[in-house]
Every structure is written in C-alpha cells, then in structure tokens.
Design an enzyme around this catalytic site. Structure first.
Site, mmCIF file in Angstrom:
data_model
loop_
_atom_site.group_PDB
_atom_site.id
_atom_site.type_symbol
_atom_site.label_atom_id
_atom_site.label_comp_id
_atom_site.label_asym_id
_atom_site.label_seq_id
_atom_site.Cartn_x
_atom_site.Cartn_y
_atom_site.Cartn_z
ATOM 1 N N ASP A 190 0.825 -1.206 0.000
ATOM 2 C CA ASP A 190 0.000 0.000 0.000
ATOM 3 C C ASP A 190 0.861 1.258 0.000
ATOM 4 O OD1 ASP A 190 -2.656 1.329 0.450
ATOM 5 O OD2 ASP A 190 -1.667 1.966 2.300
ATOM 6 N N GLU A 216 1.118 -0.531 -5.191
ATOM 7 C CA GLU A 216 0.161 0.547 -5.449
ATOM 8 C C GLU A 216 0.990 1.828 -5.561
ATOM 9 O OE1 GLU A 216 -3.500 3.098 -3.529
ATOM 10 O OE2 GLU A 216 -1.842 2.363 -2.336
#
Length: 750
Positions: free
Chosen positions: A429, A482
């Site tokens: 993330d 990401e």
C-alpha cells in the site's frame, strides 16, 4: 550470612525498577566462609516460602526471606550449580541449570515448582545477534516476541523485545496477575533486546511489555512481534503456538513454486472480510475465517476468480481504517478468529485452487499508545523529526527506513506471512508516499535527501531489499505495488535498476478510463485519447488494472452510479467498462460489489447488497464478470503476453467520431488471436468493416450486449465470414454489427 546486596538495590528490585535484575537474581558465585559457593536468589512476591531443589540429588534447601516483599536467597555448593559460570563471565557457557525453585503460594499454600527465569540461557544465538546487527535476521519471528519454549522439562514462554533505550522492561500478563515486578527482562546491550523466560506461561495467555521508557514514564505496549491479539478495543497480545495447523495445500504450494506469474491468468477479487458477507454469532456480524473460507472459495470458483486480495488482515485498533492502520504486524485480526483459523482459511482456498494475496502496509503506522510509536520513549520505529516521521494526510507515523532494525522488522514481517501462513503475494500500500520525501508536503515541510533531491533513498533500498527477499525465499509468490506516479522501473528487476515488484497497479489507466466513462457518450468523441493513451506506456511496467475499493469510497459513489445516462445506459456502460478492462493488456482486479452492479458506495459496516441479485439486470452483471474471467483463463491471447507489446495490436483506434476501438490480443505463436470490437456510444454500428489478419470464419465468442447479461442482444451470432478484401492494412476483413455500449470478441475458426 548477610547478603552482599545493598538495601538500595533491593529496593529497586522489589519496586520493579532495577535495570539489570540478572545482576543479583539467579545463580551467582560468592565467597562463603572462605570457600566458593553459589547464591541462588529469587524475587517471588506471591510466595509464603521457597526452596531450591537439586535436580540431580532431589535435595530440598530452604531459601531465606531477605525482604518482606518476597526476595529469597539460598547458599549452595558451587559445584552443584552449573549455570553459575554464565553469570560470572566464565568462558564455559552451560546450556541449562541444575536446580529448580519451589514456592508455597502465600494465599493458598499450594506448592509450585518452576524453573528460575534468571538461570535460563538466551534463546538468541550468536548468529542471531550477528544477523540482527546486520539487519538480515529475516526469521526474527522465531526468536523475538513470545516463543513457546521447553527448558529442562519445564514448559514456559520466552519473551523478547527490541527496546534499546528503555530503562526497564517488565513482562506482565495472565501468568503473573499483571504484576511484572517478578519478571523484569534482561537486556542484551549488543542488540538492544530485552529477554526473559517465564516458566509456566502458556499458549492462550494474554501479555504486554510494561516499559519504563527513556524519559522515566511507565507504559504498557503490545508486542511488536505478537502472533495474536485481543479483540479491539482490548489491546493485549496473546501467546500463540503457530505450529498446530496441519497444512494440506502441498499440491498448491508445489505448483506455485514452479508457476510463471508473468504469463499466467490472474483475475483478482479484492475483498474486505469484515463486510463481504455478514452472519450471526460474532461481533458486528463478522464471520469467522473458517466460514469465510468455505463461502469465499465457492464464490470465487463460481465466478472464475483466480485469486482473492484481502484488505489488510493484520490487527488494527480502528475498524474504520479497514486495516490500513496496523498495530499488530504479525497478528491476523481477531475479529474473525484465531491465527489457526486464518491458516485454515488460506489452506482451504489453496485446496480449491484460489490464491490468497493480502494488502501490506509498511509505509506508516498509527499513533495508538499501545503500538509502535515512541516504543521505548524514543523515536524507535519512526523518525524523530515530524518532517520525516509523521504523515500529514493520515495522521500516522512513517517508518524510519534508514534504520537497520526497522528494515529487518519489515522484511521479516513480509516473509513471515508467506512462511507461516502460505500467503501467495503482498500488495504494498501507498508506495508513492514512501518514494517521495515531499509526498503531500509543502515547501519547508520536508527534508531533502543527501543530494538535495526529493527521493527517499532509504525507502528505495528497503523496497528493493524486500522484493529480493520475497522472490528469493518464496519462488512463485508475487509482490504488487500501489504506485500512482511515473516512477520508472517499479516492476523491473533490482539488478536492472528497478524496485523489483512483480506487478504495478496501473493507476493511470484507471483514472483515464473512468474519466472517459463518466462522460456522456455524445461527448466521448472529443476524448478518444483518454482511451488510447494507455497503450503508449502499457508495456513499460508489468501492470495490473485495478478497479479497487479506492474507486468506490469517499463520496465517489459505486461504479454503476458513476456511469452516465438512464438506467439501461448505466448498465450498458458498466458492462462496456468491464469488457474493455478484461480485454486490455494487464492482470485484472475488481473490488467486491462491483460484480453485482452495487448501487451504494462501499461502507465497511454494510458491504455488498446481495439482495440485488433478485433482479435480472444485476445477475447479468455478475454473469458477465464470471464469463470475462473464464475468457481470460481459457484464451492464452488474453493473458500470455500481458506485458509484451507483441501481445497487442491496434486495428482501428482513430475513429473518434464513432467512438469505437478495434484491436487484436495475441498469445504465443500457437495461440489464436482475438479480435476485440468496442463501441462506446449507445448507437448500433451496423456492418462496421474491420480488418483481420487471416481470412475465413470469425466466431463471435463474447458479446457484452447479450440478453444473458441484460443487454439488447445486438450481435453477430454465430460469427462472420471474411469478405476476401483487405481493410485497416490487413489482408482480409469482416463486417461487424457493433452493439450499443458494447464489446464483441471474435476468434478465427479453424
């Protein structure tokens, strides 16, 4: 005989504030009546009386109470106690002691036998210490935290925690009525680790580290390497045995070791376990991991998803963070059960040929007082300077990637999930926030790197180290970034200057495509480049196309509610969006609820509205997604060359006035090409001439406008015969009826 311990030292001991209790507790060589003897000393605040028992002879020697708070001592023959050498710096280091302590409980009088915690050798080997110093102890989870341990036929738990700047560390828990005065850990100054073996402690008991920090303040901290935790808002760690589950996924793991993730189909179902489905019997209707395993495996197989990706399942105090504000990096959240329950979850999905990916959050951690922040009173895991150590968007702390021990903690954590839980991959993330020192900061709010630049050099090296460690230790496992910027080489090998990820989320494709799809069809002719631009960079990275949870939260609305037009057009546009996405190069990811045509924006308390499947239109969307997944799996042209320009070829991308796109997807040499025709307007394009690479019959194998999916059934069934004349620079052509807001796919018939 008088003890040689000062009253001041005894006072510090009984108050639990003696920095090095092993300096007086345990076995120590003393001079007794002109001879060498061994003094055995114990602090037993719950004891009425105590004895030393010789493990060889069985003799029982009473201990004298030297302090009313429970400090006891016995003088024994030096030759009996083989562990005395360790406490006095002799070269010969024994592996165990030759005595036990027996105490009479002062409340019940019950006799309790125990091993002396201060006579137990460290669980850390010299090699462990060396690796910790180098930041390469990737199996630190085998020694730190709470390790079940057997010493001289005595079962207990070895506790170890990194807190180099703490003044005192006590072990508190169910095993000592949360009174840590008798369990003050020993500090290994070479690595900054406090450690103590607690005899009689066992799996299932709750515990914390009670720390007198660098500033003289007491605080209770959750174990950073704790394997399980209480159900929030409670915060204690739980002693856990991770070796009880009998894995039955050998076939999957063997297949994974030899897998080729670059050229294999990957259809990912992104899922938030807390809201995917609800049920009675648990807090907030949360299902347990075992029930979720059965439901999710059945659903993914029916929908032809190859993998699930779980929003973070690490323990987090605030449910509304969806798991992205992690406190327990080594603990699956107790909201759905125990660690063994989660092992069952992964195991069951593997047995049903479903891979398990999890979101992993090494970018930041929350400020909760029981967590990592100021763990020993200093900026241990984070930067001290808020310009480096605090995230302005999320109100969280940023890891200090330049610190050896922090990098070791995070890399070991990544490997832990693959080692102990057989996780197939990690989606990392917020990578962009890690790469840039000025991420979401104004001038003056950030500190440049040593060269004056904005790149976070330490984070870059950490990400490379993480990726190398994962791929070397767990072949076939994947890492996914990401990353929302144009950082070069995110999914390129580290030896080639890249970051080393397997895949990168294609955020540019997602933003451009949704921007285009939000427009009324009458205006799309002016924005054809929003669609075609992605092919300019499509093969610069190994891209995954995401329609993730981020696209259906924070006021954005659900995907179908973002589509323009009346009800029919909204459904048509959603079918068009999915069909275009599944035929575009790149692996695929869809967030739960998207396959239902969910109307409501995602809410972590509610989840998908499964009752929508009572309506044919919503069942049609679900059938469409299942069939698209099947197409990807069954047709090499849609997955073999996702990252190779040889796998894609424009046929017609210039007809902006008609808002159409036609392209070929190709696999390796023995794979049939697929012809994909897209119409982004609600107007049927009759007899649209399309160039094809070979003549003959082209079978229509998919039509998003089929009445099976809720469409108007405009199409070309069973297919079209070529015309014998070239078009679009190809040797032959076919005439196609392009359905409104639809995609048709053709394959040459041999």
């Amino acid at each position: 005989m008088k003890t040689d311990i000062s009253l001041a030292t005894l006072g510090q001991l009984v108050e639990g504030q003696l920095r090095d209790p092993s300096s007086i507790l345990g076995p120590h060589l003393v001079d007794y009546r002109g001879s060498r003897a061994t003094s055995i000393r114990s602090f037993l605040p719950d004891a009425r009386a105590a004895w030393v028992i010789d493990r060889v002879s069985g003799s029982r020697r009473p201990m004298r109470r030297l302090h009313p708070a429970g400090f006891f001592e016995a003088i024994c023959d030096a030759s009996v106690m083989d562990s005395a050498n360790r406490h006095n710096g002799d070269a010969a280091l024994p592996t165990h002691s030759s005595y036990r302590i027996q105490m009479a409980d002062k409340k019940t009088g019950t006799l309790i036998d125990m091993h002396d915690p201060y006579a137990v050798p460290s669980i850390l080997s010299d090699y462990d210490r060396y690796l910790l110093g180098e930041g390469k102890n990737y199996r630190m989870y085998d020694t730190l935290g709470a390790q079940l341990r057997r010493v001289d036929e005595t079962d207990g738990v070895n506790f170890a925690v990194w807190a180099p700047n703490a003044r005192i560390v006590q072990i508190v828990g169910d095993f000592n009525s949360w009174d840590g005065r008798g369990h003050v850990a020993k500090l290994d100054q070479s690595v900054g680790i406090w450690e103590l073996f607690v005899p009689g402690a066992k799996a299932g008991q709750k515990y914390k580290f009670r720390i007198l920090d660098h500033h003289g303040q007491w605080t209770d901290k959750t174990d950073p390497v704790g394997f399980a935790a209480e159900l929030p808002p409670l915060t204690a760690s739980i002693v856990t045995d991770l070796n009880q589950h009998v894995w039955q996924d050998d076939q999957w793991m063997q297949k994974r070791r030899h897998a080729d993730p670059m050229h294999s189909p990957m259809n990912v179902y992104e899922c938030h376990l807390g809201s995917w489905q609800k049920g009675p019997g648990r807090t907030h209707g949360w299902l347990d991991y075992r029930e979720l395993a059965h439901r999710l495996a059945d659903y993914c197989r029916r929908m032809n998803f190859t993998h699930v990706e779980l929003l973070p399942i690490t323990e987090h105090p605030f449910t509304g963070s969806w798991g992205y504000q992690t406190v327990g990096y080594f603990a699956p959240t107790s909201r759905h059960g125990t660690p063994e329950d989660f092992m069952y979850f992964v195991d069951y999905l593997h047995q049903h040929d479903i891979g398990v990916l999890v979101d992993w959050v090494p970018a930041h951690f929350p400020k909760d007082g029981h967590g990592l922040r100021r763990f020993d009173g200093t900026a241990l895991y984070e930067h001290a300077d808020p310009r480096q150590g605090e995230h302005p968007d999320w109100g969280t702390m940023i890891f200090n990637f330049g610190r050896t021990e922090v990098r070791n903690f995070l890399v070991a954590n990544a490997l832990f999930w693959m080692d102990k839980y057989h996780i197939d991959g990690l989606r990392v993330d917020a990578v962009a926030s890690m790469l840039y020192l000025d991420y979401s900061r104004e001038d003056g709010q950030w500190i440049p790197n040593q060269y004056g630049g904005r790149e976070n050099l330490e984070a870059i090296e950490f990400l490379r180290e993480f990726n190398v460690a994962v791929h070397e230790n767990h072949p076939g496992a994947v890492t996914i970034a990401e990353e929302s910027t144009a950082w070069p080489g995110v999914s390129r090998p580290t030896y080639d200057g890249g970051l080393g990820f397997t895949y990168k989320w294609n955020m540019g494709w997602m933003n451009d495509t949704l921007t285009y799809m939000h427009r009324e069809p009458v205006h799309r002719r002016f924005h054809q480049n929003d669609l075609t631009f992605s092919m300019i960079y499509a093969f610069t990275e190994n891209f995954m196309l995401p329609l993730s949870h981020d696209e259906v939260v924070h006021g954005k609305g659900s995907l179908i509610s973002q589509m323009p037009g009346d009800m029919w057009q909204k459904f048509g546009n959603l079918r068009l969006l999915y069909s275009y996405m599944w035929t575009h190069p790149g692996k695929k990811l869809l967030f739960m609820g998207g396959e239902l045509g969910q109307w409501n924006e995602w809410n972590h308390d509610d989840g998908p509205d499964w009752l929508l499947l009572d309506f044919e239109t919503h069942r049609g969307i679900q059938e469409l997604v299942a069939d698209l997944n099947r197409l990807v799996i069954q047709n090499p042209a849609l997955h073999e060359l996702d990252f190779d320009g040889q796998g894609f070829e424009w046929v017609d991308c210039m007809n902006a006035d008609a808002s159409t796109l036609v392209f070929l997807r190709k696999g390796r040499e023995d794979a049939d090409p697929l012809l994909v025709c897209c119409n982004f307007t609600p107007v049927v394009r009759h007899e649209y001439q399309v160039g094809v690479p070979v003549g003959g019959f082209w079978k229509e194998i998919f039509n998003s406008d089929s009445d099976r999916y809720g469409g108007s059934n405009v199409g070309n069934y069973p297919g079209r015969e070529s015309l014998g004349r070239g078009h679009h620079g190809r040797p032959d052509s076919i005439l196609v009826d392009m359905p409104p807001l639809g995609v048709t796919i053709f394959r040459p018939q041999h």
